[in-house]
Design a protein around this motif. Sequence first.
Motif, PDB file in Angstrom:
ATOM      1  N   THR A  49     -10.943 -11.998   4.408  1.00  0.00           N
ATOM      2  CA  THR A  49     -12.225 -11.465   4.928  1.00  0.00           C
ATOM      3  C   THR A  49     -13.030 -11.369   3.652  1.00  0.00           C
TER       4      THR A  49
ATOM      5  N   SER B 210      -0.475  -3.370   5.481  1.00  0.00           N
ATOM      6  CA  SER B 210      -1.886  -3.750   5.934  1.00  0.00           C
ATOM      7  C   SER B 210      -1.549  -4.395   7.547  1.00  0.00           C
TER       8      SER B 210
ATOM      9  N   GLY C 219      -8.391  -1.230   0.938  1.00  0.00           N
ATOM     10  CA  GLY C 219      -8.868  -2.272  -0.079  1.00  0.00           C
ATOM     11  C   GLY C 219      -8.269  -1.834  -1.513  1.00  0.00           C
TER      12      GLY C 219
HETATM   13  P1  A3P Z   1      -5.658  -2.658   3.507  1.00  0.00           P
HETATM   14  O1  A3P Z   1      -5.163  -2.603   4.816  1.00  0.00           O
HETATM   15  O2  A3P Z   1      -4.602  -2.756   2.455  1.00  0.00           O
HETATM   16  O3  A3P Z   1      -6.838  -1.880   2.932  1.00  0.00           O
HETATM   17  P2  A3P Z   1      -7.659  -9.748   5.714  1.00  0.00           P
HETATM   18  O4  A3P Z   1      -8.794  -9.686   5.292  1.00  0.00           O
HETATM   19  O5  A3P Z   1      -6.765 -11.021   5.246  1.00  0.00           O
HETATM   20  O6  A3P Z   1      -7.207  -9.272   6.983  1.00  0.00           O
HETATM   21  O7  A3P Z   1      -7.125  -8.509   4.521  1.00  0.00           O
HETATM   22  C1  A3P Z   1      -7.265  -7.258   4.853  1.00  0.00           C
HETATM   23  C2  A3P Z   1      -7.208  -6.459   3.561  1.00  0.00           C
HETATM   24  O8  A3P Z   1      -7.917  -6.706   2.554  1.00  0.00           O
HETATM   25  C3  A3P Z   1      -7.242  -4.808   3.809  1.00  0.00           C
HETATM   26  O9  A3P Z   1      -6.261  -4.150   3.107  1.00  0.00           O
HETATM   27  C4  A3P Z   1      -8.452  -4.802   3.666  1.00  0.00           C
HETATM   28  O10 A3P Z   1      -8.883  -3.294   3.222  1.00  0.00           O
HETATM   29  C5  A3P Z   1      -8.733  -5.446   2.393  1.00  0.00           C
HETATM   30  N1  A3P Z   1      -9.988  -5.757   1.841  1.00  0.00           N
HETATM   31  C6  A3P Z   1     -11.181  -6.108   2.722  1.00  0.00           C
HETATM   32  N2  A3P Z   1     -12.298  -6.102   2.029  1.00  0.00           N
HETATM   33  C7  A3P Z   1     -12.164  -5.870   0.748  1.00  0.00           C
HETATM   34  C8  A3P Z   1     -12.900  -5.931  -0.203  1.00  0.00           C
HETATM   35  N3  A3P Z   1     -14.058  -5.975  -0.288  1.00  0.00           N
HETATM   36  N4  A3P Z   1     -12.231  -5.402  -1.467  1.00  0.00           N
HETATM   37  C9  A3P Z   1     -10.753  -5.586  -1.686  1.00  0.00           C
HETATM   38  N5  A3P Z   1     -10.095  -5.554  -0.534  1.00  0.00           N
HETATM   39  C10 A3P Z   1     -10.708  -5.551   0.659  1.00  0.00           C
END
Ligand code: A3P
Length: 318
Positions: free
Chosen positions: A46, A122, A277
Amino acid sequence: MTPSYQVVDGFRIAKAFSPDTFRKALSYKPRNDDLFIVTFPKCGTTWTQHIVINILKRGIPPETFKEFQRLSPFLDITGPGVVETMPRPGAIKTHLPFNLQPYSPQAKYIYVARNPFDCCVSFYHHTKEFPFYQFSDGTFDEYFDIFINGQTDYGDYFDHLLSWYEHREDPNVLFLVYEKMKADTQAAVLKIAKFLNQEYEHMFLKDENLMERIIRHTSVENMKKSTNEHFGSFFGLSPNDDQLKDPELPEGLKHILEFMKNIEFTPKPEIKIVRKGIVGDWKGHFSLPQSNRLMAKFRQKIQGTDIDKLWPEFFVAK
Ligand code: A3P
């Protein structure tokens, strides 16, 4: 307790997904100007989608969540119909390993990898959050066993990573690492811009505030606001008839809502797709035996590659 999964043609996906739409997604024929964002789930999809869209829109974020979804549809569950109506330039999200990914040498692919420890944590939270997995009471210990055995949806984390790592130097593939994106987000944004098209890279020279805007729009805090409630309102509440009758609702999403109509769950107005994140959250979840087991699998699966260089902190000699 096991999350609700199903196996479609040998590949494990959430039970709520439509097998028919998933098969159609796999047979999508990429156009030459297609750009894909590919990850194993929970590796920063995302975030990367938001960065890419902000670059494509020259620093203007999508106005609504609907616009975001239109510009970056999730092929696996919404199916090719939505990709065909995607405004271009856009970016198609998939979670597919290389052997299942709709592929063309002309299309471009951004792959994001994240260390397996944080990915597991996650993915555990993700699986508890989305009611359709029916795993809201699941424990980390239960989930850990499923993850280490390669039995989560989308299969084995390591096989997925290995399948794309082989292609990391292909000219149409940009291979990124979540931890490196966190350590130097500006460098990651520029790398992505250059990969998309040199014109996007030059944009940063002409507009000196562009980088600051993109970093701000795609921060964890801002993305929490623009994402979690929307996921909650769609996937966290009991579906209503208006939603189901919406003529614009893609077939695959309708299938998920129909599935949810038939299960019991506690409504969740927010689904924390954007959670912490951070790097290293696993340390508060893993027991020592669990971290030893995952490390042993990590070493065994990456033998003969230099994947250890992506996350040297896991491979320091003791
Ligand atoms: P965590 O659950 O460890 O916090 P995806 O988008 O592939 O589902 O991945 C989700 C992971 O990316 C989550 O990790 C989420 O918090 C993190 N994430 C989403 N937006 C983010 C951002 N702007 N910067 C860093 N990490 C981010």
